[in-house]
Write a protein that holds these residues in place. Structure first.
Motif, PDB file in Angstrom:
ATOM      1  N   ARG A 116       3.186 -17.903  44.741  1.00 39.61           N
ATOM      2  CA  ARG A 116       3.083 -18.559  46.056  1.00 39.61           C
ATOM      3  C   ARG A 116       1.855 -18.104  46.833  1.00 39.61           C
ATOM      4  O   ARG A 116       1.480 -18.710  47.820  1.00 39.61           O
ATOM      5  CB  ARG A 116       4.366 -18.341  46.852  1.00 39.61           C
ATOM      6  CG  ARG A 116       4.629 -16.906  47.254  1.00 39.61           C
ATOM      7  CD  ARG A 116       6.093 -16.711  47.565  1.00 39.61           C
ATOM      8  NE  ARG A 116       6.500 -15.358  47.259  1.00 39.61           N
ATOM      9  CZ  ARG A 116       6.886 -14.480  48.180  1.00 39.61           C
ATOM     10  NH1 ARG A 116       6.920 -14.819  49.450  1.00 39.61           N
ATOM     11  NH2 ARG A 116       7.248 -13.270  47.825  1.00 39.61           N
ATOM     12  N   TYR A 117       1.213 -17.015  46.417  1.00 44.28           N
ATOM     13  CA  TYR A 117       0.000 -16.578  47.098  1.00 44.28           C
ATOM     14  C   TYR A 117      -1.252 -17.126  46.423  1.00 44.28           C
ATOM     15  O   TYR A 117      -2.365 -16.820  46.821  1.00 44.28           O
ATOM     16  CB  TYR A 117      -0.062 -15.046  47.139  1.00 44.28           C
ATOM     17  CG  TYR A 117       1.118 -14.437  47.821  1.00 44.28           C
ATOM     18  CD1 TYR A 117       1.326 -14.615  49.196  1.00 44.28           C
ATOM     19  CD2 TYR A 117       2.057 -13.718  47.098  1.00 44.28           C
ATOM     20  CE1 TYR A 117       2.432 -14.079  49.828  1.00 44.28           C
ATOM     21  CE2 TYR A 117       3.165 -13.168  47.715  1.00 44.28           C
ATOM     22  CZ  TYR A 117       3.358 -13.360  49.077  1.00 44.28           C
ATOM     23  OH  TYR A 117       4.447 -12.834  49.689  1.00 44.28           O
ATOM     24  N   GLY A 118      -1.065 -17.889  45.355  1.00 41.84           N
ATOM     25  CA  GLY A 118      -2.224 -18.527  44.717  1.00 41.84           C
ATOM     26  C   GLY A 118      -2.708 -17.789  43.485  1.00 41.84           C
ATOM     27  O   GLY A 118      -2.288 -16.680  43.166  1.00 41.84           O
ATOM     28  N   ILE A 119      -3.606 -18.460  42.814  1.00 42.52           N
ATOM     29  CA  ILE A 119      -4.126 -17.998  41.533  1.00 42.52           C
ATOM     30  C   ILE A 119      -4.967 -16.729  41.702  1.00 42.52           C
ATOM     31  O   ILE A 119      -4.967 -15.831  40.861  1.00 42.52           O
ATOM     32  CB  ILE A 119      -4.934 -19.155  40.897  1.00 42.52           C
ATOM     33  CG1 ILE A 119      -4.950 -19.054  39.380  1.00 42.52           C
ATOM     34  CG2 ILE A 119      -6.329 -19.256  41.420  1.00 42.52           C
ATOM     35  CD1 ILE A 119      -5.337 -20.369  38.717  1.00 42.52           C
ATOM     36  N   GLN A 120      -5.675 -16.651  42.838  1.00 43.00           N
ATOM     37  CA  GLN A 120      -6.530 -15.490  43.084  1.00 43.00           C
ATOM     38  C   GLN A 120      -5.716 -14.208  43.200  1.00 43.00           C
ATOM     39  O   GLN A 120      -6.175 -13.132  42.831  1.00 43.00           O
ATOM     40  CB  GLN A 120      -7.321 -15.680  44.377  1.00 43.00           C
ATOM     41  CG  GLN A 120      -8.667 -16.300  44.138  1.00 43.00           C
ATOM     42  CD  GLN A 120      -9.328 -16.657  45.450  1.00 43.00           C
ATOM     43  OE1 GLN A 120      -8.821 -17.452  46.224  1.00 43.00           O
ATOM     44  NE2 GLN A 120     -10.475 -16.065  45.694  1.00 43.00           N
ATOM     45  N   ASN A 121      -4.511 -14.368  43.737  1.00 41.94           N
ATOM     46  CA  ASN A 121      -3.629 -13.212  43.876  1.00 41.94           C
ATOM     47  C   ASN A 121      -3.246 -12.657  42.508  1.00 41.94           C
ATOM     48  O   ASN A 121      -3.239 -11.443  42.294  1.00 41.94           O
ATOM     49  CB  ASN A 121      -2.380 -13.636  44.657  1.00 41.94           C
ATOM     50  CG  ASN A 121      -1.436 -12.473  44.869  1.00 41.94           C
ATOM     51  OD1 ASN A 121      -1.852 -11.432  45.365  1.00 41.94           O
ATOM     52  ND2 ASN A 121      -0.187 -12.637  44.459  1.00 41.94           N
ATOM     53  N   ILE A 122      -2.963 -13.564  41.578  1.00 46.82           N
ATOM     54  CA  ILE A 122      -2.642 -13.120  40.216  1.00 46.82           C
ATOM     55  C   ILE A 122      -3.866 -12.446  39.597  1.00 46.82           C
ATOM     56  O   ILE A 122      -3.765 -11.388  38.982  1.00 46.82           O
ATOM     57  CB  ILE A 122      -2.225 -14.329  39.332  1.00 46.82           C
ATOM     58  CG1 ILE A 122      -1.005 -15.041  39.918  1.00 46.82           C
ATOM     59  CG2 ILE A 122      -1.993 -13.891  37.896  1.00 46.82           C
ATOM     60  CD1 ILE A 122       0.307 -14.351  39.693  1.00 46.82           C
ATOM     61  N   ARG A 123      -5.027 -13.056  39.799  1.00 43.59           N
ATOM     62  CA  ARG A 123      -6.239 -12.466  39.215  1.00 43.59           C
ATOM     63  C   ARG A 123      -6.492 -11.065  39.770  1.00 43.59           C
ATOM     64  O   ARG A 123      -6.831 -10.147  39.020  1.00 43.59           O
ATOM     65  CB  ARG A 123      -7.448 -13.361  39.479  1.00 43.59           C
ATOM     66  CG  ARG A 123      -8.724 -12.812  38.847  1.00 43.59           C
ATOM     67  CD  ARG A 123      -9.888 -13.739  39.011  1.00 43.59           C
ATOM     68  NE  ARG A 123     -10.258 -13.932  40.407  1.00 43.59           N
ATOM     69  CZ  ARG A 123     -11.205 -14.757  40.824  1.00 43.59           C
ATOM     70  NH1 ARG A 123     -11.879 -15.477  39.938  1.00 43.59           N
ATOM     71  NH2 ARG A 123     -11.492 -14.886  42.101  1.00 43.59           N
ATOM     72  N   ASP A 124      -6.302 -10.897  41.078  1.00 44.14           N
ATOM     73  CA  ASP A 124      -6.455  -9.562  41.679  1.00 44.14           C
ATOM     74  C   ASP A 124      -5.546  -8.556  40.991  1.00 44.14           C
ATOM     75  O   ASP A 124      -5.939  -7.433  40.712  1.00 44.14           O
ATOM     76  CB  ASP A 124      -6.071  -9.594  43.168  1.00 44.14           C
ATOM     77  CG  ASP A 124      -7.125 -10.269  44.012  1.00 44.14           C
ATOM     78  OD1 ASP A 124      -8.220 -10.537  43.473  1.00 44.14           O
ATOM     79  OD2 ASP A 124      -6.851 -10.536  45.202  1.00 44.14           O
TER      80      ASP A 124
END
Ligand SMILES: *Cc1c(COP(=O)(O)O)cnc(C)c1O
Length: 408
Positions: free
Chosen positions: A302-310
């Protein structure tokens, strides 16, 4: 924690060639010919032969090479240059510095190179030049780009900074090295490029005698005869010491490329089926020289793809594995380059890639042990993150976990 893994191992590569490189540098120092010594001309000739291009014009760096190419093509203020926004800033910087207008073109999400459909759509009366970037080590779709250029009478400058040694196969069977296809090719010898020196360096490649004369003149204060300045040029030279180092390294470029490919093949095999990740595509008509091995995160919460990448980056860092994001903010969204013509959302693939790409270590000195450790760590990290995402997703009843658009 391991601390031996690096993105690029310049020192390891040097140690293996130390004797030859040290002696090449020593010869230059003893000669005192630091500017335009014989090694500069020799290297240019050797590189031209290696690439299979008529002329190599050495210069100070890859950014200068781009600038000199545009200057030599004598484009006029206001002319439009079609260029991807998903690149290193240098590609666009020189366009704007010379008073030309960058027209940003989206990229193909699978190859990371300029999207030829969007390219065609963005051509206007003012279009004069296309700068395809052979990003991460793979050629753009040169067959179509050449056809478009021919039809609309546009020039081509190939930004080959990341792709020296890659080659492109045309449908008629002809195979040409990256940088030798367009009116100009430009490249960089920045230390981390596939053919890197021990400082700054660059070159222009061309098959045109006239353009070679023009570029040489532009790089040398606009003069053919000393103290007679026919055009306004600049000062851009490859140092003799750098040329001497590059002469040694050029002999190993094929071997360097093979070593990078070996790592890439291993990564591809091991990471191909890891959920939440996509390995880079290899296009049918180009070889890949893997200046970067760039994964795409194919998973969002729910926080977006960038959050997963981080989180992937953080977890890998904890295990001693460095990663890099090339490039976190597309050029059309940079403060210095943003305009009303290219607002947020205008280049969807480019913007999406900036949020999801992740480059992992790849270089000529990588050991089997390092490769295995990296892929096993990535698998473990992805597994943990997937579990976490599916748990938190259930909690918030978010439906979309895996984003299918990024799969291929
Ligand atoms: C490195 C790079 C350049 C610039 O090269 P420098 O030698 O650093 O000036 C230009 N374009 C691309 C795509 C690059 O990767």
């Amino acid at each position: 924690m391991r601390n031996d893994i690096v993105m690029v191992d310049l020192n390891g590569q040097y140690q293996n060639l130390k004797k030859k490189i040290d002696s090449a540098i020593d010869i230059v120092i003893q000669s005192g010919k630091f500017i335009n010594g014989p090694e500069v001309e020799l290297f240019s000739k050797e590189l031209a032969r290696w690439i299979g291009v008529k002329h190599v014009i050495p210069c100070a760096n890859g950014t200068d090479a781009l600038q000199l190419a545009i200057m030599a093509l004598q484009l006029k203020v206001g002319d439009e240059v079609l260029v991807p926004s998903f690149s290193y800033v240098a590609t666009v910087e020189v366009i704007v510095l010379l008073g030309l207008k960058p027209v940003f073109v989206d990229v193909n999400p699978h190859t990371f190179t300029i999207d030829v459909v969007d390219l065609r759509n963005k051509i206007t009366e003012k279009s004069k030049l296309i700068i395809p970037v052979h990003l991460f080590g793979q050629c753009a779709n040169m067959e179509i780009i050449c056809k478009i250029a021919q039809k609309y009478q546009l020039k081509i400058v190939e930004d080959t900074a990341q792709a020296i040694g890659a080659c492109y196969r045309f449908s008629n069977g002809e195979t040409i090295n990256a940088g030798a296809i367009g009116d100009f090719g430009t490249t960089s010898f920045f230390p981390s490029k596939n053919l890197g020196c021990f400082g700054d360096g660059g070159a222009l490649l061309t098959n045109s005698d006239d353009l070679a004369i023009m570029a040489k003149m532009m790089a040398n204060h606009g003069q053919k005869v000393k103290y007679h300045h026919d055009v306004i040029g600049c000062n851009s030279r490859l140092d003799t010491i750098q040329a001497a180092i590059l002469r040694v390294k050029l002999q190993y470029l094929r071997e360097f490329t093979a070593k990078r490919k070996r790592v890439a093949m291993y990564y591809r095999k091991e990471l191909n089926n890891v959920k939440g990740l996509a390995v880079p595509n290899v296009s049918r008509n180009s070889t890949h020289v893997y200046n970067q091995f760039t994964l795409k995160i194919d998973l969002s919460d729910r926080y977006g793809i960038q959050n997963i990448r981080d989180r992937v980056q953080t977890e890998l860092r904890k295990r001693g594995i460095p990663t890099m994001i090339y490039y976190p903010l597309p050029i059309h969204l940079q403060k210095a380059y943003c305009s009303q013509d290219f607002p947020h959302g205008s280049l969807p693939m480019t913007e999406r890639l900036s949020e999801s790409v992740l480059s992992i270590p790849i270089h000529t000195e990588m050991t089997d042990d390092e490769m295995e450790y990296i892929t096993e760590s990535i698998k473990e990290v992805m597994k943990r993150i997937l579990v976490h995402v599916s748990l938190t997703t259930k909690k918030t009843e978010c439906k979309e976990i895996i984003l299918s658009t990024n799969q291929q």
